[in-house]
Design a protein around this motif. Structure first.
Motif, PDB file in Angstrom:
ATOM      1  N   ASP A  32       0.782  -1.348  -0.172  1.00 60.13           N
ATOM      2  CA  ASP A  32      -0.164   0.202  -0.160  1.00 60.13           C
ATOM      3  C   ASP A  32       0.905   1.308   0.115  1.00 60.13           C
ATOM      4  OD1 ASP A  32      -2.744  -1.195   0.098  1.00 60.13           O
ATOM      5  OD2 ASP A  32      -2.305  -1.820   2.292  1.00 60.13           O
ATOM      6  N   ARG A  33       2.030   1.214   0.172  1.00 58.78           N
ATOM      7  CA  ARG A  33       2.979   2.317   0.241  1.00 58.78           C
ATOM      8  C   ARG A  33       2.656   3.421  -0.727  1.00 58.78           C
ATOM      9  NH1 ARG A  33       7.846   4.704  -1.061  1.00 58.78           N
ATOM     10  NH2 ARG A  33       8.348   3.233  -2.593  1.00 58.78           N
ATOM     11  N   THR A  34       2.853   2.818  -2.062  1.00 60.96           N
ATOM     12  CA  THR A  34       2.694   3.992  -3.397  1.00 60.96           C
ATOM     13  C   THR A  34       1.319   4.452  -3.116  1.00 60.96           C
ATOM     14  OG1 THR A  34       4.066   2.497  -4.612  1.00 60.96           O
ATOM     15  CG2 THR A  34       2.437   4.010  -5.654  1.00 60.96           C
ATOM     16  N   ALA A  35       0.340   3.882  -2.653  1.00 67.28           N
ATOM     17  CA  ALA A  35      -0.962   4.489  -2.800  1.00 67.28           C
ATOM     18  C   ALA A  35      -1.005   5.370  -1.450  1.00 67.28           C
ATOM     19  CB  ALA A  35      -2.098   3.409  -2.533  1.00 67.28           C
ATOM     20  N   VAL A  36      -0.529   5.146  -0.346  1.00 70.00           N
ATOM     21  CA  VAL A  36      -0.458   6.245   0.746  1.00 70.00           C
ATOM     22  C   VAL A  36       0.165   7.241   0.393  1.00 70.00           C
ATOM     23  CG1 VAL A  36       0.278   6.354   3.175  1.00 70.00           C
ATOM     24  CG2 VAL A  36      -0.978   4.309   2.409  1.00 70.00           C
ATOM     25  N   SER A  37       1.336   7.059  -0.281  1.00 74.14           N
ATOM     26  CA  SER A  37       2.289   8.170  -0.706  1.00 74.14           C
ATOM     27  C   SER A  37       1.283   8.967  -1.766  1.00 74.14           C
ATOM     28  CB  SER A  37       3.532   7.556  -1.439  1.00 74.14           C
ATOM     29  OG  SER A  37       4.319   7.069  -0.599  1.00 74.14           O
ATOM     30  N   ALA A  38       0.528   8.627  -2.459  1.00 73.27           N
ATOM     31  CA  ALA A  38      -0.275   9.484  -3.342  1.00 73.27           C
ATOM     32  C   ALA A  38      -1.489  10.098  -2.583  1.00 73.27           C
ATOM     33  CB  ALA A  38      -0.980   8.244  -4.432  1.00 73.27           C
ATOM     34  N   VAL A  39      -1.790   9.681  -1.365  1.00 72.32           N
ATOM     35  CA  VAL A  39      -2.586  10.584  -0.736  1.00 72.32           C
ATOM     36  C   VAL A  39      -1.979  11.800  -0.154  1.00 72.32           C
ATOM     37  CG1 VAL A  39      -3.837  10.413   1.686  1.00 72.32           C
ATOM     38  CG2 VAL A  39      -3.980   8.495   0.163  1.00 72.32           C
ATOM     39  N   HIS A  40      -0.687  11.742   0.489  1.00 79.77           N
ATOM     40  CA  HIS A  40       0.151  12.718   0.709  1.00 79.77           C
ATOM     41  C   HIS A  40       0.320  13.710  -0.544  1.00 79.77           C
ATOM     42  CE1 HIS A  40       1.331  10.040   3.898  1.00 79.77           C
ATOM     43  NE2 HIS A  40       1.773  10.814   4.802  1.00 79.77           N
ATOM     44  N   ALA A  41       0.376  13.222  -1.798  1.00 77.25           N
ATOM     45  CA  ALA A  41       0.702  14.129  -2.849  1.00 77.25           C
ATOM     46  C   ALA A  41      -0.570  14.705  -3.008  1.00 77.25           C
ATOM     47  CB  ALA A  41       1.262  13.272  -3.905  1.00 77.25           C
ATOM     48  N   ARG A  42      -1.691  14.327  -2.729  1.00 82.72           N
ATOM     49  CA  ARG A  42      -2.844  14.855  -2.911  1.00 82.72           C
ATOM     50  C   ARG A  42      -3.417  15.963  -2.024  1.00 82.72           C
ATOM     51  NH1 ARG A  42      -4.218   9.589  -4.718  1.00 82.72           N
ATOM     52  NH2 ARG A  42      -5.658   9.357  -2.870  1.00 82.72           N
ATOM     53  N   CYS A  43      -2.828  15.788  -0.802  1.00 84.85           N
ATOM     54  CA  CYS A  43      -3.083  16.583   0.469  1.00 84.85           C
ATOM     55  C   CYS A  43      -2.318  17.930   0.213  1.00 84.85           C
ATOM     56  CB  CYS A  43      -2.783  15.897   1.916  1.00 84.85           C
ATOM     57  SG  CYS A  43      -4.130  14.642   2.247  1.00 84.85           S
ATOM     58  N   GLY A  44      -2.958  18.985   0.853  1.00 88.11           N
ATOM     59  CA  GLY A  44      -2.206  20.304   0.823  1.00 88.11           C
ATOM     60  C   GLY A  44      -1.054  20.076   2.024  1.00 88.11           C
ATOM     61  N   ALA A  45      -0.170  21.335   1.731  1.00 88.81           N
ATOM     62  CA  ALA A  45       0.778  21.295   2.947  1.00 88.81           C
ATOM     63  C   ALA A  45       0.351  21.496   4.482  1.00 88.81           C
ATOM     64  CB  ALA A  45       1.737  22.433   2.587  1.00 88.81           C
ATOM     65  N   GLU A  46      -0.777  22.045   4.503  1.00 88.32           N
ATOM     66  CA  GLU A  46      -1.330  22.285   5.833  1.00 88.32           C
ATOM     67  C   GLU A  46      -1.913  20.859   6.335  1.00 88.32           C
ATOM     68  OE1 GLU A  46      -5.029  24.387   7.971  1.00 88.32           O
ATOM     69  OE2 GLU A  46      -4.626  25.097   6.002  1.00 88.32           O
ATOM     70  N   SER A  47      -2.544  20.089   5.433  1.00 86.14           N
ATOM     71  CA  SER A  47      -3.125  18.861   6.129  1.00 86.14           C
ATOM     72  C   SER A  47      -1.617  17.817   6.331  1.00 86.14           C
ATOM     73  CB  SER A  47      -3.683  17.788   4.768  1.00 86.14           C
ATOM     74  OG  SER A  47      -4.997  18.874   4.819  1.00 86.14           O
ATOM     75  N   ARG A  48      -0.696  17.871   5.504  1.00 82.45           N
ATOM     76  CA  ARG A  48       0.520  17.186   5.765  1.00 82.45           C
ATOM     77  C   ARG A  48       1.278  17.540   6.962  1.00 82.45           C
ATOM     78  NH1 ARG A  48       1.350  18.033   0.174  1.00 82.45           N
ATOM     79  NH2 ARG A  48       3.306  19.220   0.771  1.00 82.45           N
ATOM     80  N   HIS A  49       1.180  18.966   7.059  1.00 82.03           N
ATOM     81  CA  HIS A  49       2.030  19.278   8.448  1.00 82.03           C
ATOM     82  C   HIS A  49       1.208  19.109   9.534  1.00 82.03           C
ATOM     83  CE1 HIS A  49       3.042  22.346  11.381  1.00 82.03           C
ATOM     84  NE2 HIS A  49       4.319  22.352  10.903  1.00 82.03           N
ATOM     85  N   ARG A  50       0.027  19.075   9.661  1.00 85.87           N
ATOM     86  CA  ARG A  50      -0.942  18.703  10.768  1.00 85.87           C
ATOM     87  C   ARG A  50      -0.624  17.024  10.964  1.00 85.87           C
ATOM     88  NH1 ARG A  50      -6.329  22.265  10.040  1.00 85.87           N
ATOM     89  NH2 ARG A  50      -5.508  24.029  10.942  1.00 85.87           N
ATOM     90  N   ARG A  51      -0.510  16.415  10.006  1.00 89.70           N
ATOM     91  CA  ARG A  51      -0.517  14.831  10.296  1.00 89.70           C
ATOM     92  C   ARG A  51       1.017  14.681  10.721  1.00 89.70           C
ATOM     93  NH1 ARG A  51       2.182  11.124  11.261  1.00 89.70           N
ATOM     94  NH2 ARG A  51       1.889   8.883  10.464  1.00 89.70           N
ATOM     95  N   HIS A  52       2.410  15.320  10.231  1.00 87.04           N
ATOM     96  CA  HIS A  52       3.629  15.064  10.555  1.00 87.04           C
ATOM     97  C   HIS A  52       4.317  16.017  11.168  1.00 87.04           C
ATOM     98  CE1 HIS A  52       3.430  11.383   7.758  1.00 87.04           C
ATOM     99  NE2 HIS A  52       3.016  12.175   6.928  1.00 87.04           N
ATOM    100  N   GLN A  53       3.799  17.307  11.411  1.00 81.66           N
ATOM    101  CA  GLN A  53       4.360  18.343  11.962  1.00 81.66           C
ATOM    102  C   GLN A  53       5.510  18.990  11.033  1.00 81.66           C
ATOM    103  OE1 GLN A  53       2.935  19.758  15.011  1.00 81.66           O
ATOM    104  NE2 GLN A  53       1.552  18.095  14.326  1.00 81.66           N
ATOM    105  N   THR A  54       5.494  18.313   9.678  1.00 74.53           N
ATOM    106  CA  THR A  54       6.502  18.902   8.684  1.00 74.53           C
ATOM    107  C   THR A  54       5.485  18.772   7.279  1.00 74.53           C
ATOM    108  OG1 THR A  54       7.392  16.692   7.794  1.00 74.53           O
ATOM    109  CG2 THR A  54       8.607  17.959   9.523  1.00 74.53           C
ATOM    110  N   ALA A  55       5.843  19.276   6.231  1.00 74.93           N
ATOM    111  CA  ALA A  55       5.130  19.167   5.121  1.00 74.93           C
ATOM    112  C   ALA A  55       5.622  17.957   4.225  1.00 74.93           C
ATOM    113  CB  ALA A  55       5.357  20.572   4.181  1.00 74.93           C
ATOM    114  N   ARG A  56       5.865  16.916   4.953  1.00 68.55           N
ATOM    115  CA  ARG A  56       6.427  15.728   4.257  1.00 68.55           C
ATOM    116  C   ARG A  56       5.371  15.203   3.373  1.00 68.55           C
ATOM    117  NH1 ARG A  56       8.192  11.098   8.260  1.00 68.55           N
ATOM    118  NH2 ARG A  56       9.199   9.929   6.764  1.00 68.55           N
ATOM    119  N   GLN A  57       5.987  14.600   2.374  1.00 71.09           N
ATOM    120  CA  GLN A  57       5.376  14.089   1.128  1.00 71.09           C
ATOM    121  C   GLN A  57       5.142  12.703   1.025  1.00 71.09           C
ATOM    122  OE1 GLN A  57       5.682  16.251  -2.579  1.00 71.09           O
ATOM    123  NE2 GLN A  57       5.777  18.002  -1.549  1.00 71.09           N
ATOM    124  N   ARG A  58       5.983  11.879   1.377  1.00 69.17           N
ATOM    125  CA  ARG A  58       5.570  10.268   1.463  1.00 69.17           C
ATOM    126  C   ARG A  58       6.608   9.588   2.626  1.00 69.17           C
ATOM    127  NH1 ARG A  58       9.314  12.265  -1.597  1.00 69.17           N
ATOM    128  NH2 ARG A  58       8.595  12.335  -3.638  1.00 69.17           N
TER     129      ARG A  58
END
Length: 178
Positions: A32-58
């Protein structure tokens, strides 16, 4: 390499969104890693930051392999019911070095936010935490993430620590969280 299951398996569950869209959640696998990385790519920087405390993409392969290892905890992926290979959310309930304590992390794709999915994805791991021997679960979020803070308060969370822009909450675990 193992394939991600495309049919409903034991332990999978359906989560209806408030807008009527149907989703299915199942245990994550390394494939599932590729599909989950695609979720990160479709999320905005704010959503990724709220999840990881950085704007991490994968996640790297080794990180994802660790996240999907049952020794580490439990990880689920959520997809639309009619799209078996299109992941829209990832949920992690991980053991921490502190005895009987877990850590919860959820990323929901931007297009699927505000439809009750995150609320339902948070409740299931709290029920599973008891089965894993956890007495409490921590959730780290941004101080301005009012939706998550409100949800955590509704689940009787208390603030464990608040520094800078981050708030570390402790969620109690009980057998009857639904």
């Amino acid at each position: 390499m193992s394939q991600a299951p495309t049919t409903l398996q034991p332990g999978d569950h359906s989560i209806p969104a408030l807008d009527g869209r149907a989703t299915l959640t199942r245990s994550a696998v390394p494939a599932d890693r590729t599909a989950v990385s695609a979720v990160h790519a479709r999320c905005g920087a704010e959503s990724r930051h709220r999840r990881h405390q950085t704007a991490r993409q994968r996640s790297t392969r080794s990180e994802w392999r660790s996240l999907t290892s049952q020794d580490r905890g439990l990880t689920w992926v959520t997809r639309p019911a009619d799209a078996p290979d299109f992941v829209i959310a990832a949920t992690h309930l991980l053991r921490t070095p502190v005895a009987r304590t877990g850590e919860l992390a959820i990323l929901v794709e931007d297009a699927w936010q505000r439809v009750g999915l995150g609320t339902k994805l948070m409740r299931r791991p709290l029920g599973e935490a008891h089965r894993l021997g956890m007495a409490s679960v921590h959730e780290l979020t941004d101080r301005d993430n009012h939706r998550v803070l409100s949800l955590c308060r509704s689940l009787s969370a208390c603030v464990r620590d608040a520094q800078g822009g981050a708030v570390d909450l402790t969620l109690p675990v009980s057998e009857d969280v639904s």
